[in-house]
Design a protein around this motif. Structure first.
Motif, PDB file in Angstrom:
ATOM      1  N   ALA A   1       0.821  -1.209   0.000  1.00 59.53           N
ATOM      2  CA  ALA A   1       0.000   0.000   0.000  1.00 59.53           C
ATOM      3  C   ALA A   1       0.853   1.257   0.000  1.00 59.53           C
ATOM      4  CB  ALA A   1      -0.926  -0.007   1.218  1.00 59.53           C
ATOM      5  N   ARG A   2       1.971   1.209   0.746  1.00 61.36           N
ATOM      6  CA  ARG A   2       2.801   2.414   0.880  1.00 61.36           C
ATOM      7  C   ARG A   2       3.765   2.608  -0.285  1.00 61.36           C
ATOM      8  NH1 ARG A   2      -0.356   2.997   3.881  1.00 61.36           N
ATOM      9  NH2 ARG A   2      -0.417   2.937   6.146  1.00 61.36           N
ATOM     10  N   GLY A   3       4.199   1.491  -0.867  1.00 58.72           N
ATOM     11  CA  GLY A   3       5.341   1.568  -1.783  1.00 58.72           C
ATOM     12  C   GLY A   3       5.001   1.805  -3.235  1.00 58.72           C
ATOM     13  N   HIS A   4       3.797   2.299  -3.528  1.00 57.84           N
ATOM     14  CA  HIS A   4       3.428   2.486  -4.936  1.00 57.84           C
ATOM     15  C   HIS A   4       2.810   3.855  -5.171  1.00 57.84           C
ATOM     16  CE1 HIS A   4       3.909  -1.896  -4.656  1.00 57.84           C
ATOM     17  NE2 HIS A   4       4.376  -1.751  -5.885  1.00 57.84           N
ATOM     18  N   ASP A   5       3.035   4.387  -6.374  1.00 57.08           N
ATOM     19  CA  ASP A   5       2.489   5.702  -6.719  1.00 57.08           C
ATOM     20  C   ASP A   5       1.050   5.596  -7.199  1.00 57.08           C
ATOM     21  OD1 ASP A   5       5.018   7.118  -6.401  1.00 57.08           O
ATOM     22  OD2 ASP A   5       5.655   5.916  -8.129  1.00 57.08           O
TER      23      ASP A   5
ATOM     24  N   ALA B   1      -4.595  -4.345   0.801  1.00 55.05           N
ATOM     25  CA  ALA B   1      -3.725  -3.316   0.221  1.00 55.05           C
ATOM     26  C   ALA B   1      -4.558  -2.132  -0.260  1.00 55.05           C
ATOM     27  CB  ALA B   1      -2.912  -3.909  -0.941  1.00 55.05           C
ATOM     28  N   LEU B   2      -5.730  -2.416  -0.852  1.00 53.61           N
ATOM     29  CA  LEU B   2      -6.590  -1.333  -1.348  1.00 53.61           C
ATOM     30  C   LEU B   2      -7.141  -0.489  -0.201  1.00 53.61           C
ATOM     31  CD1 LEU B   2      -8.349  -3.275  -4.215  1.00 53.61           C
ATOM     32  CD2 LEU B   2      -7.275  -1.029  -4.499  1.00 53.61           C
ATOM     33  N   LEU B   3      -7.391  -1.124   0.928  1.00 52.08           N
ATOM     34  CA  LEU B   3      -7.877  -0.359   2.082  1.00 52.08           C
ATOM     35  C   LEU B   3      -6.778   0.503   2.679  1.00 52.08           C
ATOM     36  CD1 LEU B   3     -10.134  -2.266   4.619  1.00 52.08           C
ATOM     37  CD2 LEU B   3     -10.718  -0.397   3.107  1.00 52.08           C
ATOM     38  N   ALA B   4      -5.558  -0.035   2.642  1.00 56.05           N
ATOM     39  CA  ALA B   4      -4.459   0.657   3.330  1.00 56.05           C
ATOM     40  C   ALA B   4      -3.805   1.725   2.464  1.00 56.05           C
ATOM     41  CB  ALA B   4      -3.408  -0.369   3.776  1.00 56.05           C
TER      42      ALA B   4
END
Ligand code: C5P
Length: 475
Positions: free
Chosen positions: A79-83, A110-113
């Protein structure tokens, strides 16, 4: 433009999943770094080996895998590591899970975070896409700032035809570029943004009696879409009958009822009208046949009810309506900038026929015609969607009205457009005749109250009727 961008590509269960491999290849070729995430359904259609090989990066698949978690592919790291998070294909089930906020698998968590923008490319059978549940889910997601590319119309795996095909990989690639390029840093969370804006405006630090402050209008589009679909699908009284109760109207000819106290004094309404012109070089452009007659008539009718009207118009051969502030623009991008500059507004009516695409490159000098040489080819790129942008804007007008020019399945397409764009009403018109440039219009008003079929009326009468509806809604 994509060089160095980190993209999480979630592949969910659809027969179109094989196209995700082509998308991953195009993204890699454009310089993006792609992490593939296969949902359990997605893994039924493409193999982990294929997706991992084509992205050239370790794949993510299992919420409960200690190995993936340990190697930085847990849901929070993803979740954090993508633009940008792209769900392509997005099945009906995946849209439902996203709308419900389920996190019982890696993609959901991942979509929630994620705080990154999310783009979905739906793919499913046409009936699944048209189902009120899916339309409502799409409306919820669109209203939360999720972007949609497709689905497209065409032949499906079951040899049936309809809307539900996955957008082609180059179109998804263009949409990815558009999301990353245009300045929507808050797109993933427009409600939070709006709440903060409201709090700042109120000088209260974001809370009122402990509850977040949300301006009216935010969230109404989803409700509108859900209700519109419910009204269309519901047995019992016809949608038109429902609309009649909910939206009392004057007689069929569109005349003002006697003693009507309606007024828009003190209200600001933004209207877009006309075509846009998209430059090819200093002397040539792409445009369409819109005359601006309907949009200009709406601006005039709103002003006649006392509204302060800002009319953002593309190039037209019409006189400025009386008592209206006219901002002249050429391109879609200029139109969007002028609309944003005109905010805040109580309502926005997007009647412009905005060009969907513009040339990717604009010649600085006139492109020369050379004897014997092949004609130049044009590469197009998507324009910003002004209606959708205003519908998801931090300073969203309380009422956002769009138009839908259709040649077939007019009402059905309008209902899904309502959801896709996130607006409150759609004025749907059949443009299979000579509406563009013509003097009359036959429209259907699709709203939370249902679907109203209006008789064929001069564009001025359509405008007056719509202006009255707007005055009623804002009253
Ligand atoms: O998707 P479509 O172009 O048919 O949607 C029509 C509606 O969306 C109209 O209200 C039009 O003014 C608006 N629109 C827009 N910006 C675009 C394309 C359409 O505001 N780029």
């Amino acid at each position: 433009m994509l060089r160095g961008k980190r993209i999480l590509l979630i592949v969910s269960g659809s027969v179109a999943a094989y196209k995700a491999l082509e998308l991953a290849r195009l993204l890699g070729k454009a310089g993006a770094s792609v992490t593939g995430l296969l949902t359990p359904g997605g893994a039924r259609f493409v193999t982990p080996h294929a997706l991992q090989a084509i992205t050239n990066r370790p794949l993510a698949q299992d919420l409960w895998s200690l190995e993936e978690e340990g190697e930085g592919r847990g849901h929070i790291a993803l979740a954090r590591g993508h633009d940008l998070v792209v769900v392509a294909p997005a099945s009906a089930d995946r849209l439902a899970r996203m709308a419900a906020g389920l996190s019982d698998d890696l993609a959901g968590a991942a979509l929630l975070a994620t705080q990154a923008p999310v783009l979905v490319a739906p793919a499913m059978n046409w009936a699944m896409w048209a189902h009120p549940a899916t339309v409502a889910n799409a409306a919820i997601l669109a209203n939360r700032g999720v972007r949609f590319v497709g689905p497209e119309e065409g032949l499906m795996a079951e040899a049936e035809s309809g809307t539900g095909r996955l957008a082609e990989p180059p179109a998804i690639l263009a949409a990815i570029e558009a999301v990353l390029q245009n300045s929507f840093p808050d797109a993933a969370n427009p409600e939070l943004e709006a709440a903060l804006d409201a709090a700042i405006a109120a000088g209260e630090g974001g809370e009122e009696d402990g509850a977040p402050v949300f301006p009216t209008g935010v969230g109404s589009a989803a409700a509108a879409a859900v209700a519109a679909v419910a009204a269309v699908a519901a047995p019992g009284p016809s949608p038109a009958a429902l609309a009649d109760t909910a939206m009392p109207d004057a007689d069929e000819a569109g005349a003002e009822p006697a003693g009507d106290p309606l007024s828009l004094v003190g209200r600001h309404v933004l209207v877009t009208s006309g075509p846009t012109q998209e430059a090819i070089d200093p002397v040539r452009f792409l445009a369409n046949r819109s005359s601006g007659r309907q949009g200009h008539a709406i601006a005039a009718a709103l002003a006649a009810l006392g509204a302060r009207v800002t009319l953002v118009s593309g190039p037209v051969a019409l006189a400025d309506p009386p008592e209206v502030e006219v901002v002249r623009v050429e391109s879609a991008r200029d139109m969007l900038a002028a609309c944003e500059a005109a905010l805040p507004a109580d309502a926005a009516v997007c009647a412009a026929a905005v060009a969907d695409w513009r040339p990717a490159e604009v010649g600085t000098a006139k492109i020369k015609k050379r004897e014997g040489a092949a004609p130049p080819s044009l590469t197009l790129m998507p324009n910003p969607d002004i209606l959708a942008t205003l519908s998801h804007h931090a300073r969203r007008p309380g009422l956002v009205v769009g138009f839908a020019a259709e040649t077939e399945a007019v009402v059905e397409n309008a209902v899904s457009k309502l959801a896709r764009k996130g607006c409150d009403w759609i004025v749907a018109n059949d443009v299979s005749g000579d509406v563009m440039g013509g003097r009359e219009n036959t429209v259907h008003l699709v709203s939370a109250a249902g679907v109203e079929d209006w008789p064929t009326l001069p564009k001025e009468a359509v405008a007056e009727r719509l202006a009255r509806r707007i005055a009623e809604a804002l009253a």
